[in-house]
Enzyme design. Structure first.
Site, short mmCIF file in Angstrom:
data_model
loop_
_atom_site.label_atom_id
_atom_site.label_comp_id
_atom_site.label_asym_id
_atom_site.label_seq_id
_atom_site.Cartn_x
_atom_site.Cartn_y
_atom_site.Cartn_z
N CYS A 86 42.01 44.75 51.98
CA CYS A 86 42.51 43.64 52.28
C CYS A 86 41.97 42.27 51.63
CB CYS A 86 41.93 43.60 54.07
SG CYS A 86 40.51 44.26 54.33
N HIS A 126 39.80 37.02 56.78
CA HIS A 126 38.82 37.28 55.95
C HIS A 126 39.19 35.75 55.01
CE1 HIS A 126 38.62 41.21 56.90
NE2 HIS A 126 38.76 41.94 55.68
#
Ligand SMILES: NC(=O)c1ccc[n+]([C@@H]2O[C@H](COP(=O)([O-])OP(=O)(O)OC[C@H]3O[C@@H](n4cnc5c(N)ncnc54)[C@H](OP(=O)(O)O)[C@@H]3O)[C@@H](O)[C@H]2O)c1
Length: 351
Positions: free
Chosen positions: A133, A256
């Site tokens: 990710c 994130h």
């Protein structure tokens, strides 16, 4: 969008997990042409079902026979499950888009970010890997800036949400935070230290074998950091790219964030980077110096958000930039990319 005249049998390996759940949500949002949805998970989920297109699809056991008649598998049940079941699915004629780390660095498996290196899909042998990710969200940004000034050296620090560790990561953040507020003890089991009101510079295992052909160079790094390094080089076709990373788990549920310092081969001004990124698909840029994005604002949205673009004062004058990159790790970092790759495969006639 895929050709609506054909419809597919799609298996979701890991359908009851965070990524699997998002994949199903996104398939529905994008009206992916599905005749049969086959949700697969462990024995723990047998008896449950998944709602998709107003119909309940019973969860089936993830085993070899479950792939009979399946056209496309979207896999996110962990590396070990992919290691054992993905080859069975391919043998039975399915194309697998794998979200786990298992096949990413295999030489004959394309590692692809939609909109960045779709051309690599052409050489596939039944398996396409989705990157980590934190790698995925950086790729459209780095590709665009490489075209602008040539990437010379990159230093990344990540601030990764607990959902990157799956459902158990979210559960542990809640339990750890509650315990801290109640002054009780919560023993961490998903993370190495308490995650509530804390952060942890340790994601995945520490690498210790200097002779390992893929990871040896990153001895002393964590595997999460090394994944960002080696996957970036593979996706951008820059095998010699100088890049290092520090990966940190933070007490954020979803999203994130990354602090990125880039040195270029040619001069690049903040304004020229803003102009390039403004025209980069999937990227949203905050242009004002005092504007920026946070993971909470990016949650449940599709773009990669870039802000805080400013000169890197540690690089030779005019040759470096610092920036802040945020995205929803479950969408652009996993599920959305997987679905977009499936759409590309259909549109390119590769399914
Ligand atoms: N979370 C992210 O941001 C992210 C991003 C990119 C890649 N990934 C990768 O995607 C994978 C899944 O992540 P996640 O966040 O969705 O994890 P998760 O929430 O823990 O879900 C795991 C899924 O895998 C299934 N599963 C586990 N063991 C199984 C087994 N032995 N046989 C069959 N199914 C099994 C679970 O089924 P049960 O419910 O029945 O246990 C569940 O559906 C991991 O490899 C992860 O590295 C995650």
């Amino acid at each position: 969008m895929p050709n609506p005249t054909k419809s597919y049998t799609v298996a979701i390996l890991g359908a009851t997990g965070l990524v699997g759940g998002k994949i199903i949500e996104i398939l529905q949002e994008r009206a992916f042409p599905i005749t049969e949805l086959r949700p697969l998970a462990s024995e723990r989920s047998l008896g449950s079902s998944i709602m998709f297109n107003q119909k309940a699809w019973p969860v089936q056991l993830a085993e070899q026979q479950a792939f009979e008649g399946v056209d496309i598998v979207l896999a996110s049940a962990g590396a070990m499950v992919s290691q054992s079941l993905v080859p069975c699915a391919v043998k039975q004629g399915a194309i697998v888009i794998d979200n786990t780390s298992f096949y990413r660095m295999h030489a004959d498996v394309p590692l692809v970010v939609a909109g960045v290196n779709d051309a690599d899909l052409a050489g596939h042998k039944g398996i396409i890997a989705n990157p980590n990710c934190s790698t995925a969200q950086l790729m459209p940004v780095l590709k665009s800036l490489h075209a602008l000034g040539g990437l010379k050296r990159i230093v990344v620090s990540t601030y990764q949400s607990v959902s990157g560790a799956g459902k158990k990561g979210l559960d542990e953040l809640r339990a750890s935070t509650q315990a801290h507020l109640n002054s009780t003890v919560h023993t961490p089991c998903t993370f190495q230290r308490p995650i509530g009101f804390n952060l942890i510079p340790h994601i995945d295992q520490f690498l210790s074998d200097p002779d390992d052909p893929i990871w040896g160079e990153a001895c002393g790094y964590t595997k999460e950091e090394a994944k960002l390094i080696v996957e970036t080089r593979k996706i951008l076709h820059l095998p010699q790219l100088a890049i290092s990373a520090t990966a940190v788990r933070v007490p954020v549920q979803v999203g994130h964030s990354e602090s990125v310092a880039i040195e270029f081969e040619r001069p690049v001004s903040p304004q020229s980077a803003i102009d390039a990124l403004r025209h980069t698909p999937d990227v949203v840029v905050a242009e004002a110096t005092n504007d920026y994005h946070t993971p909470l604002e990016g949650q449940d949205t599709d773009p990669v958000y870039v802000s805080r673009i400013r000169p890197d004062l540690a690089a030779p004058a005019g040759m470096g930039l610092c920036l802040w990159v945020v995205s929803d790790n479950l969408r652009i970092g996993a599920a959305l990319n997987a679905v977009r790759l499936a759409e590309s495969l259909i549109n390119l006639g590769l399914v």
